[in-house]
Write an enzyme that holds these catalytic residues in place. Structure first.
Site, PDB file in Angstrom:
ATOM      1  N   HIS A   1       0.831  -1.197   0.000  1.00  0.00           N
ATOM      2  CA  HIS A   1       0.000   0.000   0.000  1.00  0.00           C
ATOM      3  C   HIS A   1       0.867   1.248   0.000  1.00  0.00           C
ATOM      4  CE1 HIS A   1       0.902  -0.819   4.270  1.00  0.00           C
ATOM      5  NE2 HIS A   1       0.824   0.491   4.437  1.00  0.00           N
TER       6      HIS A   1
ATOM      7  N   ARG B   1       9.912  -1.706   2.527  1.00  0.00           N
ATOM      8  CA  ARG B   1       9.591  -0.834   1.402  1.00  0.00           C
ATOM      9  C   ARG B   1       9.813  -1.561   0.078  1.00  0.00           C
ATOM     10  NH1 ARG B   1      11.683   2.064   5.540  1.00  0.00           N
ATOM     11  NH2 ARG B   1      10.434   3.857   6.224  1.00  0.00           N
TER      12      ARG B   1
END
Length: 401
Positions: A269, A288
């Protein structure tokens, strides 16, 4: 209960105006990305033990009294502040962190581990003596990090994988030759395998070749507009970043005020734009996968990501007879609800045997005898009597214990 004085984090992606406008103060011209409310050791709220009455602001001004970090207050007497059930279930710490989040630019594309993955990863890095502040350190603690974002303004984000066929159509429409291998992979394999292979290929591509692909894709997205506009905007902030292409694998979501998204473990997301109330388990574990200059641990990321297409699952609160509007989630570390208080209505009793943080986002409600303004927050220890009244909107953060 205690007024909170909260730290505003100046991350580069933050809006320069959204939080100041809510607080009713002048912008500084610098990003003001997040206002933290809670007992996170990186920026714990300061509290003022109440000695009288007055008007509170988000900066903690009001009655006279000594200020101290909420972390210290809880550590001094966990059962008094949190309640026995909370301490038995989560340990002697506040299990959640509440935030105002104001995105003026995209945040990094990211995922969070589940509890077992976090414990295993943290123990492994501790065993290998990876410094906790090392740039390549992945696990900062042994906790998971489910989170919920509730929009206060129109709020854009990316949430979960969309169907591979939809991602393939979006990429093919750009007419960029170097995207064709990804388009072919998305259509040639079962869903999970297709998403895994394409994300792996994107993150493993030659950086110079990928930068050229991203620039061509961004220019095409700009020309096409419509559903491709978000990717052009993302590329404007992160030119050449492989996360721009990875973003095209995800669902684009626009929340209206009052709507929310729950982000569970393994769900990729990114928040793109808007102001919202965010609540999460008290953890710093982030893996990440793009839209960032920070370290990307690709092998670990690919172990954590859930490669399945899902609907974003926009949440709308469930109203109860008391007027509480609850955002249902499958976790116990936090429970977020909202009260829209009307003039002349009877006070609402919010007393619970769990710790609470109340956040005002509009109007001029009262918590007990305390007048609250937008951006003001208070900490309510377990079992302390509290009624809210007046006119305005309050968010209530607590736990399920």
């Amino acid at each position: 209960m205690d007024r909170l004085s909260n730290t505003v984090r100046p991350y580069a992606w933050g809006s320069t105006t959204a939080i100041p406008e809510l607080l009713g103060i002048a912008p500084t011209g610098e990003p003001q990305a997040e206002m933290w409310m809670g007992a996170h050791p990186g920026a714990p709220s300061l509290l003022t033990r109440i000695t009288g009455t007055g008007t509170s602001t988000g900066t903690g001004t009001g009655e006279a009294g000594s200020q101290q970090p909420l972390t210290d207050v809880i550590a001094a007497d966990p059962e008094r502040e949190l309640g026995r059930a909370t301490v038995e279930k989560f340990g002697p710490r506040l299990p959640f962190l509440l935030k105002l989040l104001a995105a003026g630019a995209p945040l990094s594309l990211q995922v969070h581990p589940d509890l077992a993955q976090a414990k295993r990863g943290y123990e492994d890095e501790e065993r290998r003596s990876v410094p906790i502040d090392a740039p390549h350190r992945t696990y900062k603690d042994a906790n998971h990090k489910p989170e919920l974002i509730c929009a206060l303004t129109p709020f854009a984000g990316l949430c979960g994988f969309r169907r591979p066929t939809e991602a393939a159509e979006a990429m093919a429409a750009l007419g960029v030759d170097s995207l064709k291998p990804y388009v072919d992979l998305l259509g040639a394999h079962p869903e999970e395998a297709a998403l895994r292979e394409v994300l792996t290929a994107i993150l493993g591509a030659d950086p110079a070749e990928m930068a050229e692909t991203v620039n061509l894709a961004a220019a095409a997205a700009e020309r096409l507009g419509g559903a491709h506009t978000p990717y052009a905007r993302i590329a404007h902030h992160f030119p050449g970043d492989p996360g721009v292409i990875a973003a095209m694998l995800l669902n684009y979501v626009e929340l209206q005020p009052g709507e929310a998204l729950f982000l569970g473990a393994g769900v990729p997301h990114a928040y793109l734009d808007g102001l919202g109330v965010e609540i999460m388990a008290n953890s710093d574990n982030v893996l990440r996968c793009g839209l960032t200059p920070k370290h990307i641990d690709v092998p670990e990321l690919l172990r954590i990501v859930r490669f399945e297409a899902t609907e974003p699952g926009v949440l709308r609160p469930e109203a109860s007879p008391s007027g509480e509007e609850l955002y249902e989630t499958p976790v116990d570390e936090f429970r977020l609800s909202r009260f829209d208080l009307s003039p002349g209505a009877a006070p609402v009793d919010l007393t619970r045997d769990t710790p609470q943080i109340l956040l005002c986002t509009g109007g001029a409600p009262k918590a007990g005898e305390l007048d609250l303004a937008p951006g003001a927050s208070v900490f309510v220890p377990s079992g302390e009597k509290v009624e809210v009244s007046g006119t305005g909107t309050l968010f209530r953060a607590t736990v399920v214990a």
